[in-house]
Design an enzyme around this catalytic site. Structure first.
Site, PDB file in Angstrom:
ATOM      1  N   LYS A 127       3.772   3.897 -10.432  1.00 51.93           N
ATOM      2  CA  LYS A 127       4.527   3.352  -9.310  1.00 51.93           C
ATOM      3  C   LYS A 127       3.908   2.044  -8.816  1.00 51.93           C
ATOM      4  O   LYS A 127       4.608   1.057  -8.572  1.00 51.93           O
ATOM      5  CB  LYS A 127       4.573   4.368  -8.167  1.00 51.93           C
ATOM      6  N   ASP A 145       9.011   6.448  -5.252  1.00 50.01           N
ATOM      7  CA  ASP A 145       8.044   7.272  -4.540  1.00 50.01           C
ATOM      8  C   ASP A 145       8.731   8.550  -4.082  1.00 50.01           C
ATOM      9  O   ASP A 145       9.897   8.790  -4.394  1.00 50.01           O
ATOM     10  CB  ASP A 145       7.436   6.504  -3.356  1.00 50.01           C
TER      11      ASP A 145
END
Length: 223
Positions: A127, A145
């Site tokens: 991420k 997320d």
């Protein structure tokens, strides 16, 4: 009285694109930074921490060092003292120190533009790497997320049990040229309308539009 049918997935995708563009035509990066390196460090610090808190901490960190050459020479203990309010300070400070040294030794102080190379750096997961290539270099990516994962499930865009599957599903549903901006638009919408406590899949405008007949809370699937 006949209930209204739920919109199809294609209709939901179109509605989401339209509404998020209407609400958030501009998408400034929430983390204060001046270049790829400071963005990389800020994103690393944001793990399990709010962007607001990171933005309060980083000015003091940049006073210590705002480039990998200088940061590599700062004792880890000093970095840890500054970043302590962000949580996980021992792990994050060590990662900042180590990745700075690697950038100097291996990449002449430059942040690599490759997702794979970024993921090799200490403390940099998928991420974080995706955010950096998207926001620093404009490379199409769709960082997911837990918040985006939750909203995607509430809107019926994925049934994945983890962020990896959700990322794949979102990339398949939305045009590549929208990924970088859409990632931020979903974050902004989630913070304003579809928070973890403020909406359970039945409250916010997009949740109600996507599923007008939903009566019960949408429980998020997590790995």
């Amino acid at each position: 009285m006949t209930s209204t049918a739920n919109p199809t997935k294609a209709q939901r995708v179109e509605k989401i694109l339209h509404e998020l563009e209407r609400l958030y035509p501009e998408t400034p990066v929430p983390l204060d930074h001046k270049d790829p390196y400071t963005l990389l460090v800020a994103v690393l610090l944001s793990a399990q921490c709010t962007d607001e808190r990171v933005n309060k901490v980083t000015p003091a960190l940049w006073q210590l060092a705002d480039n990998p050459f200088d940061m590599a020479r700062v004792p880890v203990e000093k970095i840890r003292e500054v970043v302590r309010p962000c949580g996980l300070a021992p792990k994050k400070s060590q990662a900042i120190s180590d990745l700075s040294k690697i950038l100097v030794e291996k990449y002449q102080g430059e942040v690599p533009r490759s997702l794979d190379l970024l993921e090799e750096l200490p403390g940099v997961g998928h991420k974080t790497a995706s955010v950096v290539i998207a926001q620093a270099f404009g490379v199409p990516a769709f960082p997911v997320d837990t918040h985006i994962h939750r909203l995607a499930q509430r809107w019926g865009l994925t049934s994945g049990k983890n962020v990896v599957q959700t990322e794949k599903d979102l990339k398949r549903l939305f045009p590549e040229q929208r990924w970088n901006k859409l990632h931020l638009q979903i974050i902004f919408y989630g913070r304003e309308y579809c928070t973890a406590r403020g909406c359970d899949g039945t409250v916010c405008p997009l949740c109600r539009w996507c599923y007008p007949n939903r009566k019960r809370a949408k429980l998020t699937k997590k790995q």
